[in-house]
Design an enzyme around this catalytic site. Structure first.
Site, PDB file in Angstrom:
ATOM      1  N   LYS A 179      25.505  35.126  44.983  1.00 40.13           N
ATOM      2  CA  LYS A 179      25.037  33.952  45.728  1.00 40.13           C
ATOM      3  C   LYS A 179      25.240  34.057  47.244  1.00 40.13           C
ATOM      4  O   LYS A 179      24.555  33.375  48.005  1.00 40.13           O
ATOM      5  CB  LYS A 179      25.737  32.693  45.208  1.00 40.13           C
ATOM      6  CG  LYS A 179      25.280  32.250  43.827  1.00 40.13           C
ATOM      7  CD  LYS A 179      23.908  31.611  43.883  1.00 40.13           C
ATOM      8  CE  LYS A 179      23.559  30.950  42.562  1.00 40.13           C
ATOM      9  NZ  LYS A 179      22.292  30.212  42.621  1.00 40.13           N
ATOM     10  N   SER A 214      25.981  39.045  36.977  1.00 38.87           N
ATOM     11  CA  SER A 214      25.774  38.189  38.157  1.00 38.87           C
ATOM     12  C   SER A 214      27.034  37.628  38.795  1.00 38.87           C
ATOM     13  O   SER A 214      27.026  37.278  39.972  1.00 38.87           O
ATOM     14  CB  SER A 214      24.835  37.036  37.794  1.00 38.87           C
ATOM     15  OG  SER A 214      25.380  36.262  36.741  1.00 38.87           O
TER      16      SER A 214
END
Length: 420
Positions: free
Chosen positions: A58, A313
């Protein structure tokens, strides 16, 4: 189609984002997984975005977006809403760029996550705990933006955010010394999937891109099936990094075009993958980080002998969730079962149950009487862990024969939610 949804990131824009992120986002390793390569008879590689400084990809989108703001926008400050990884990416970006940020988080957000956001943001960010859910926080953040003329940094449905996330795809292609047959990418709001699939469509068009969602939050799957961005009325929020009620408008149009398949994985399967990664490879991942690996068995035949990449992720896993993760994994494997057991009111009934009803490898892991007094039966909720799922039917048969059986709770979601 609305003109805003026709956007597709260009390779030049993504390369520019990669330059912007130099020295900020880590160029994470693409590692060969011996464990999963052996299991699936394929060459399986993991793109380790869990090794970013903020422990997820992110930071890429957040920094690329905030860095792109005008001087006036930077001076006014930014606002975002997030209960997790996006908040950390925004906080670190604000800190590095010297920009004031206000981060709205739901009131029930675990203290550990709040501490992490404060650590990355230091004195550049203010945290506002508002509302019970992400949607409550999001609404409050948007009102704040409008009132004070600040810039809202969206977690996924923003061009600069998508271009930042797309640098994951660029890195994979630079690191791979072979052609990639399959790429599995997690899908929440779609920022990562849309960015990566766009890059691959140009630079590696033969690679099949498989999007993976949690079974309890299939917003992209549903939208692609309906050929329209569809908001889900209810979602299971366990895989919190990839559970959204509505994907982005921009990300939906891109994913619809470039994903070759969109599949879902049961939350219990994700939990087993988390435990396997830790026990076999000493890799710590959050639920969203385990999604792609959890999906490999659905493509077992197709990937045999092929080069496969799974994007891992993130690793922002709350250690207090470990018991729930184990429980969900056992339930998925059909090894944990809950019953209403009716104990006859006679001396030695409990001893009889343990000695003669339970199998030699069965363990009681939960026991709670449902009533304090009963003339004939004293019902209890009993959780039993089995060594093999084959032991379930004989166990039920023994309970029924000896008149201990009351009810089976695993398939009664209304009752079951209070136990798990």
């Amino acid at each position: 189609m609305d003109v805003t949804t026709k956007y597709i990131p260009k390779v030049e824009q993504v390369k520019e984002a990669a330059k912007t992120l130099k020295g900020v986002a880590v160029n994470t390793p693409l590692t060969h997984s011996l464990t999963y390569s052996r299991e699936f008879d394929a060459n399986v590689f993991l793109k380790r975005e869990d090794l970013q400084v903020v422990r997820s990809y992110k930071i890429r989108g957040a920094y690329n977006k905030i860095r792109s703001l005008s001087e006036d926008q930077k001076a006014r400050g930014i606002v975002c809403a997030s209960a997790g990884n996006h908040a950390q990416g925004v906080a670190m970006s604000c800190n590095k760029l010297g920009i004031k940020g206000t981060i709205y988080m739901p009131a029930p957000t675990p203290k550990q996550k709040i501490r992490q956001v404060k650590m990355f943001g230091e004195d550049q960010i203010d945290i506002v705990l508002q509302g019970d859910t992400f949607d409550d926080s999001n609404k409050a953040a948007l009102i704040e933006c409008k009132r004070l003329g600040k810039t809202f940094v969206h977690p996924f449905d923003d061009e600069k955010v998508i271009e930042g996330q797309a640098t994951v795809g660029l890195e994979i292609l630079e690191q791979a010394n072979m052609s990639i047959d399959y790429l599995f990418v997690p899908v929440g709001g779609g920022g990562l999937a849309s960015g990566v699939s766009s890059i691959f469509s140009v630079l590696s068009s033969k690679t099949k891109i498989i999007g993976v969602e949690p079974e309890g939050a299939p917003s992209m799957s549903m939208s692609i099936r309906n050929n329209a961005n569809t908001e889900l009325t209810e979602i299971e929020k366990f895989v919190d990094g990839a559970s959204v009620q509505r994907v982005g408008d921009k990300t939906f149009e891109i994913c619809k075009q470039f994903l070759h398949d969109m599949i879902t994985v049961p939350e219990g399967k994700v939990c087993q993958t988390i435990l396997d990664l830790y026990n076999k490879d000493a890799v710590v991942v959050e639920p969203a980080g385990a999604l792609t690996i959890s999906a490999l068995d659905q493509y077992e035949e197709e990937i045999r002998g092929k080069n496969v990449v799974c994007v891992v992720s993130g690793s922002n896993n709350d250690i207090t969730r470990t018991a729930e993760i184990k429980e969900r994994a056992l339930l998925y494997a059909n090894l944990k079962h809950y019953f209403i057991v009716r104990f006859p009111q006679r001396a030695g009934a409990l001893k009889e149950f343990v000695a003669e009803i339970l199998g030699p490898n069965d363990d009681i892991t939960h026991f709670q009487y449902t009533k304090k007094h009963s003339r004939e039966d004293a019902p209890a909720v009993v959780g039993i862990e089995l060594k093999s799922e084959k032991d379930l039917l004989p166990l039920i048969e023994r309970m029924k024969t000896r008149h201990f059986y009351g009810d089976y709770l695993n398939n009664k979601p209304d009752l079951f939610q209070f136990l798990v």
